[in-house]
Design a protein around this motif. Structure first.
Motif, PDB file in Angstrom:
ATOM      1  N   LYS A  22       0.810  -1.227   0.000  1.00 55.56           N
ATOM      2  CA  LYS A  22       0.000   0.000   0.000  1.00 55.56           C
ATOM      3  C   LYS A  22       0.841   1.274   0.000  1.00 55.56           C
ATOM      4  CE  LYS A  22      -4.290  -1.796   1.951  1.00 55.56           C
ATOM      5  NZ  LYS A  22      -5.242  -1.753   3.092  1.00 55.56           N
ATOM      6  N   VAL A  23       2.125   1.177   0.396  1.00 62.35           N
ATOM      7  CA  VAL A  23       2.971   2.379   0.404  1.00 62.35           C
ATOM      8  C   VAL A  23       3.692   2.566  -0.932  1.00 62.35           C
ATOM      9  CG1 VAL A  23       3.302   2.208   2.888  1.00 62.35           C
ATOM     10  CG2 VAL A  23       4.972   1.148   1.356  1.00 62.35           C
ATOM     11  N   LEU A  24       3.532   1.620  -1.855  1.00 59.13           N
ATOM     12  CA  LEU A  24       4.192   1.724  -3.151  1.00 59.13           C
ATOM     13  C   LEU A  24       3.431   2.671  -4.070  1.00 59.13           C
ATOM     14  CD1 LEU A  24       5.024  -2.060  -3.779  1.00 59.13           C
ATOM     15  CD2 LEU A  24       6.554  -0.294  -2.876  1.00 59.13           C
ATOM     16  N   LYS A  25       4.157   3.262  -5.007  1.00 62.63           N
ATOM     17  CA  LYS A  25       3.528   4.156  -5.976  1.00 62.63           C
ATOM     18  C   LYS A  25       2.733   3.343  -6.998  1.00 62.63           C
ATOM     19  CE  LYS A  25       7.051   7.784  -5.690  1.00 62.63           C
ATOM     20  NZ  LYS A  25       8.059   8.566  -6.458  1.00 62.63           N
ATOM     21  N   GLU A  26       1.715   3.975  -7.556  1.00 67.65           N
ATOM     22  CA  GLU A  26       0.882   3.428  -8.633  1.00 67.65           C
ATOM     23  C   GLU A  26       0.057   2.212  -8.211  1.00 67.65           C
ATOM     24  OE1 GLU A  26       2.970   2.864 -12.286  1.00 67.65           O
ATOM     25  OE2 GLU A  26       4.078   4.745 -12.119  1.00 67.65           O
ATOM     26  N   VAL A  27      -0.045   1.956  -6.924  1.00 69.52           N
ATOM     27  CA  VAL A  27      -0.910   0.870  -6.436  1.00 69.52           C
ATOM     28  C   VAL A  27      -2.333   1.404  -6.357  1.00 69.52           C
ATOM     29  CG1 VAL A  27      -1.441  -0.643  -4.492  1.00 69.52           C
ATOM     30  CG2 VAL A  27       0.929  -0.266  -5.167  1.00 69.52           C
ATOM     31  N   ASP A  29      -6.195   2.175  -5.257  1.00 70.19           N
ATOM     32  CA  ASP A  29      -6.801   2.283  -3.930  1.00 70.19           C
ATOM     33  C   ASP A  29      -7.537   1.001  -3.544  1.00 70.19           C
ATOM     34  OD1 ASP A  29      -5.860   4.860  -3.662  1.00 70.19           O
ATOM     35  OD2 ASP A  29      -7.662   5.744  -4.567  1.00 70.19           O
TER      36      ASP A  29
END
Length: 237
Positions: free
Chosen positions: A210-215, A217
């Motif tokens: 969840k803290v990664l980019k482009e994941v 919502d």
């Protein structure tokens, strides 16, 4: 791992009609569904003799796929599976369709390990004999006279043929009860897990992802494949 169940019954009992109706209802409820139909035909082939797929199969390739613009055909060689118990087929279906929620099998009445719904064709069908011959029956689908069938066989579960919603609800309850949330395969071998082990894998992983980019919502499914640089013994892990 998908939930497998079979719609079985005699020829022209209405299996395909029932399968199509359940497919539409369950698809509209958000499930990803695959359908596999069995056949006794031995002399009819979907590929042409001496063409590529036919040559591959003749050579003994255990699995041959054929991609076309709007169609993917998969050929399996039964000689590579132990059909005496059907366990190889069951494991293979689960592996092949692991990213689906449901696999509807039409036919497969002798596929003992899979749960089945039997479509009753005749009003005088001998359900006691069917019960003695067919394993893992969940219940019967009848065209009419539901109360009569229930009085004749009070120990059995019955569904009315055109009451598709009720049968779909029943199947959905089974899916929620049995569907595991995590597929773990090590060296192509499926590893069973209890629910607390699934939780131990799911929630820490979600925290990292969840803290990664482009994941997105809304996360519905995660697929991860890890390849190690060397073989590890259990003592090294």
């Amino acid at each position: 791992m998908p939930f497998l169940f079979s719609i079985s019954g005699y020829h022209n009992a209405g299996k395909t009609t029932l399968a199509l109706s359940l497919y539409e209802i369950l698809k509209n409820r958000g499930y990803k569904i695959a359908v596999v139909k069995s056949s006794k035909e031995k002399d009819i082939f979907t590929d042409i003799p001496e063409k590529d797929t036919w040559l591959y199969r003749k050579k003994g390739v255990p699995l041959v796929g054929f991609f076309q613009e709007n169609l993917f055909t998969l050929y399996l060689n039964p000689e590579n599976f132990d059909l005496s118990s059907f366990k190889d087929w069951y494991v293979y279906f689960q592996s092949l369709f692991w990213n689906f929620n449901i696999v509807i099998l039409e036919g497969f009445k002798n596929f003992d390990i899979v749960q089945k719904i039997w479509v009753v064709k005749e009003k005088d069908e001998d359900l006691k004999r069917i019960k003695s011959e067919i394993r893992n029956l969940l219940g019967f689908v009848v065209k009419d006279d539901l109360e009569r069938w229930e009085s004749l066989y009070p120990e059995e579960k019955f569904f009315l043929f055109k009451d598709y919603e009720t049968l779909a609800n029943f199947i959905e309850e089974l899916i929620r009860k049995y569907e595991p949330r995590v597929l773990l395969k090590i060296n192509n071998k499926k590893i069973p897990m209890k629910s607390f082990v699934e939780d131990a894998l799911i929630y820490p992983l979600l925290g990292f992802i969840k803290v990664l980019k482009e994941v997105p919502d809304k996360i519905e499914e995660i697929e991860i494949k890890i390849k190690l640089n060397k073989k590890l013994d259990k003592e090294e892990i």
